[in-house]
Design a protein around this motif. Sequence first.
Motif, PDB file in Angstrom:
ATOM      1  N   MET A   1       0.823  -1.175   0.000  1.00 34.43           N
ATOM      2  CA  MET A   1       0.000   0.000   0.000  1.00 34.43           C
ATOM      3  C   MET A   1       0.873   1.246   0.000  1.00 34.43           C
ATOM      4  O   MET A   1       1.876   1.308   0.671  1.00 34.43           O
ATOM      5  N   SER A   2       0.448   2.284  -0.749  1.00 36.28           N
ATOM      6  CA  SER A   2       1.270   3.473  -0.880  1.00 36.28           C
ATOM      7  C   SER A   2       1.037   4.477   0.239  1.00 36.28           C
ATOM      8  O   SER A   2       1.967   4.979   0.817  1.00 36.28           O
ATOM      9  N   GLY A   3      -0.196   4.800   0.545  1.00 41.87           N
ATOM     10  CA  GLY A   3      -0.469   5.793   1.580  1.00 41.87           C
ATOM     11  C   GLY A   3      -1.187   5.157   2.737  1.00 41.87           C
ATOM     12  O   GLY A   3      -1.129   3.952   2.948  1.00 41.87           O
ATOM     13  N   SER A   4      -1.885   5.965   3.515  1.00 42.20           N
ATOM     14  CA  SER A   4      -2.584   5.464   4.683  1.00 42.20           C
ATOM     15  C   SER A   4      -3.630   4.417   4.301  1.00 42.20           C
ATOM     16  O   SER A   4      -3.542   3.284   4.714  1.00 42.20           O
ATOM     17  N   ASN A   5      -4.629   4.793   3.534  1.00 40.30           N
ATOM     18  CA  ASN A   5      -5.659   3.846   3.107  1.00 40.30           C
ATOM     19  C   ASN A   5      -5.813   3.841   1.592  1.00 40.30           C
ATOM     20  O   ASN A   5      -6.832   3.417   1.087  1.00 40.30           O
ATOM     21  N   ASP A   6      -4.824   4.330   0.864  1.00 43.96           N
ATOM     22  CA  ASP A   6      -4.888   4.410  -0.585  1.00 43.96           C
ATOM     23  C   ASP A   6      -4.415   3.099  -1.213  1.00 43.96           C
ATOM     24  O   ASP A   6      -3.255   2.725  -1.061  1.00 43.96           O
ATOM     25  N   PRO A   7      -5.305   2.415  -1.938  1.00 45.00           N
ATOM     26  CA  PRO A   7      -4.889   1.158  -2.579  1.00 45.00           C
ATOM     27  C   PRO A   7      -3.965   1.429  -3.771  1.00 45.00           C
ATOM     28  O   PRO A   7      -4.031   2.480  -4.400  1.00 45.00           O
ATOM     29  N   ASP A   8      -3.093   0.472  -4.056  1.00 43.27           N
ATOM     30  CA  ASP A   8      -2.207   0.582  -5.208  1.00 43.27           C
ATOM     31  C   ASP A   8      -2.932   0.249  -6.506  1.00 43.27           C
ATOM     32  O   ASP A   8      -2.586   0.764  -7.564  1.00 43.27           O
ATOM     33  N   ILE A   9      -3.922  -0.639  -6.449  1.00 45.64           N
ATOM     34  CA  ILE A   9      -4.702  -1.031  -7.614  1.00 45.64           C
ATOM     35  C   ILE A   9      -6.086  -0.408  -7.471  1.00 45.64           C
ATOM     36  O   ILE A   9      -6.754  -0.561  -6.453  1.00 45.64           O
ATOM     37  N   LEU A  10      -6.502   0.320  -8.542  1.00 48.94           N
ATOM     38  CA  LEU A  10      -7.754   1.068  -8.493  1.00 48.94           C
ATOM     39  C   LEU A  10      -8.763   0.519  -9.497  1.00 48.94           C
ATOM     40  O   LEU A  10      -8.374   0.038 -10.565  1.00 48.94           O
ATOM     41  N   ASN A  11     -10.044   0.652  -9.165  1.00 47.46           N
ATOM     42  CA  ASN A  11     -11.075   0.383 -10.157  1.00 47.46           C
ATOM     43  C   ASN A  11     -11.351   1.685 -10.903  1.00 47.46           C
ATOM     44  O   ASN A  11     -10.717   2.712 -10.637  1.00 47.46           O
ATOM     45  N   ILE A  12     -12.287   1.678 -11.832  1.00 53.89           N
ATOM     46  CA  ILE A  12     -12.493   2.849 -12.679  1.00 53.89           C
ATOM     47  C   ILE A  12     -12.989   4.062 -11.882  1.00 53.89           C
ATOM     48  O   ILE A  12     -12.588   5.195 -12.151  1.00 53.89           O
ATOM     49  N   GLU A  13     -13.826   3.828 -10.896  1.00 49.56           N
ATOM     50  CA  GLU A  13     -14.322   4.942 -10.078  1.00 49.56           C
ATOM     51  C   GLU A  13     -13.190   5.578  -9.269  1.00 49.56           C
ATOM     52  O   GLU A  13     -13.082   6.800  -9.186  1.00 49.56           O
ATOM     53  N   GLN A  14     -12.335   4.748  -8.699  1.00 54.14           N
ATOM     54  CA  GLN A  14     -11.209   5.259  -7.908  1.00 54.14           C
ATOM     55  C   GLN A  14     -10.189   5.976  -8.796  1.00 54.14           C
ATOM     56  O   GLN A  14      -9.639   7.006  -8.413  1.00 54.14           O
ATOM     57  N   ALA A  15      -9.951   5.429 -10.000  1.00 48.91           N
ATOM     58  CA  ALA A  15      -9.001   6.054 -10.919  1.00 48.91           C
ATOM     59  C   ALA A  15      -9.512   7.416 -11.382  1.00 48.91           C
ATOM     60  O   ALA A  15      -8.752   8.389 -11.470  1.00 48.91           O
ATOM     61  N   ALA A  16     -10.803   7.504 -11.681  1.00 50.49           N
ATOM     62  CA  ALA A  16     -11.395   8.787 -12.076  1.00 50.49           C
ATOM     63  C   ALA A  16     -11.287   9.797 -10.937  1.00 50.49           C
ATOM     64  O   ALA A  16     -10.933  10.964 -11.154  1.00 50.49           O
ATOM     65  N   ALA A  17     -11.542   9.347  -9.724  1.00 51.97           N
ATOM     66  CA  ALA A  17     -11.440  10.235  -8.562  1.00 51.97           C
ATOM     67  C   ALA A  17      -9.993  10.691  -8.344  1.00 51.97           C
ATOM     68  O   ALA A  17      -9.748  11.852  -8.010  1.00 51.97           O
ATOM     69  N   LEU A  18      -9.033   9.800  -8.558  1.00 54.06           N
ATOM     70  CA  LEU A  18      -7.614  10.152  -8.424  1.00 54.06           C
ATOM     71  C   LEU A  18      -7.254  11.282  -9.377  1.00 54.06           C
ATOM     72  O   LEU A  18      -6.538  12.222  -9.015  1.00 54.06           O
ATOM     73  N   LEU A  19      -7.757  11.223 -10.619  1.00 51.61           N
ATOM     74  CA  LEU A  19      -7.455  12.248 -11.611  1.00 51.61           C
ATOM     75  C   LEU A  19      -8.395  13.447 -11.521  1.00 51.61           C
ATOM     76  O   LEU A  19      -8.200  14.443 -12.221  1.00 51.61           O
ATOM     77  N   GLY A  20      -9.419  13.352 -10.691  1.00 50.48           N
ATOM     78  CA  GLY A  20     -10.320  14.481 -10.487  1.00 50.48           C
ATOM     79  C   GLY A  20     -11.280  14.722 -11.632  1.00 50.48           C
ATOM     80  O   GLY A  20     -11.625  15.867 -11.927  1.00 50.48           O
ATOM     81  N   VAL A  21     -11.702  13.649 -12.311  1.00 49.81           N
ATOM     82  CA  VAL A  21     -12.653  13.767 -13.415  1.00 49.81           C
ATOM     83  C   VAL A  21     -13.813  12.808 -13.166  1.00 49.81           C
ATOM     84  O   VAL A  21     -13.735  11.912 -12.327  1.00 49.81           O
ATOM     85  N   SER A  22     -14.891  13.003 -13.924  1.00 50.48           N
ATOM     86  CA  SER A  22     -16.026  12.095 -13.798  1.00 50.48           C
ATOM     87  C   SER A  22     -15.682  10.737 -14.406  1.00 50.48           C
ATOM     88  O   SER A  22     -14.760  10.624 -15.224  1.00 50.48           O
ATOM     89  N   VAL A  23     -16.434   9.735 -14.034  1.00 51.94           N
ATOM     90  CA  VAL A  23     -16.229   8.399 -14.590  1.00 51.94           C
ATOM     91  C   VAL A  23     -16.496   8.428 -16.097  1.00 51.94           C
ATOM     92  O   VAL A  23     -15.786   7.783 -16.877  1.00 51.94           O
ATOM     93  N   LYS A  24     -17.484   9.208 -16.522  1.00 47.05           N
ATOM     94  CA  LYS A  24     -17.800   9.314 -17.948  1.00 47.05           C
ATOM     95  C   LYS A  24     -16.612   9.885 -18.723  1.00 47.05           C
ATOM     96  O   LYS A  24     -16.228   9.360 -19.763  1.00 47.05           O
ATOM     97  N   THR A  25     -16.013  10.963 -18.217  1.00 51.90           N
ATOM     98  CA  THR A  25     -14.846  11.558 -18.862  1.00 51.90           C
ATOM     99  C   THR A  25     -13.668  10.594 -18.844  1.00 51.90           C
ATOM    100  O   THR A  25     -12.974  10.424 -19.845  1.00 51.90           O
ATOM    101  N   PHE A  26     -13.453   9.941 -17.729  1.00 53.92           N
ATOM    102  CA  PHE A  26     -12.353   8.983 -17.619  1.00 53.92           C
ATOM    103  C   PHE A  26     -12.532   7.850 -18.621  1.00 53.92           C
ATOM    104  O   PHE A  26     -11.576   7.417 -19.271  1.00 53.92           O
ATOM    105  N   ASN A  27     -13.762   7.387 -18.783  1.00 50.59           N
ATOM    106  CA  ASN A  27     -14.046   6.306 -19.727  1.00 50.59           C
ATOM    107  C   ASN A  27     -13.749   6.742 -21.157  1.00 50.59           C
ATOM    108  O   ASN A  27     -13.228   5.964 -21.960  1.00 50.59           O
ATOM    109  N   LYS A  28     -14.061   8.003 -21.516  1.00 52.47           N
ATOM    110  CA  LYS A  28     -13.739   8.521 -22.846  1.00 52.47           C
ATOM    111  C   LYS A  28     -12.229   8.525 -23.064  1.00 52.47           C
ATOM    112  O   LYS A  28     -11.748   8.142 -24.133  1.00 52.47           O
ATOM    113  N   VAL A  29     -11.485   8.963 -22.063  1.00 53.57           N
ATOM    114  CA  VAL A  29     -10.025   8.987 -22.163  1.00 53.57           C
ATOM    115  C   VAL A  29      -9.485   7.568 -22.261  1.00 53.57           C
ATOM    116  O   VAL A  29      -8.568   7.296 -23.037  1.00 53.57           O
ATOM    117  N   LEU A  30     -10.057   6.659 -21.516  1.00 51.64           N
ATOM    118  CA  LEU A  30      -9.634   5.255 -21.536  1.00 51.64           C
ATOM    119  C   LEU A  30      -9.737   4.676 -22.945  1.00 51.64           C
ATOM    120  O   LEU A  30      -8.853   3.951 -23.395  1.00 51.64           O
TER     121      LEU A  30
END
Length: 114
Positions: A1-30
Amino acid sequence: MSGSNDPDILNIEQAAALLGVSVKTFNKVLHSQDLPARKIGREWKFSRSHLIDWVGAGRSSEFYKDSQADNADMVSPQPPTSSNGTSQAESPAGRRSSEPSEERRTSGWRLSLD
């Protein structure tokens, strides 16, 4: 684990939140970019550190070059004209088609003001 409760492997919702974008926007970029990701079953998985590295490796100049190339592809050519100067895009009844044209129908008109 990298931080206090931050997982190293993320699902799409967590990855979008990490980058500060909506899941819809993240999916378009994906689907349009080369994101570091792996699809396992039906779910996408993302490495937190690789996503951060991917964002850090990007250059804004690459985005603007891609946007300019995309815009150049979107410009439609002028419709060919016949020998009498009318657009071949006109219908037999003399009406213009719904396709946009840069040439105005009134471009050759001369008005005399009394």
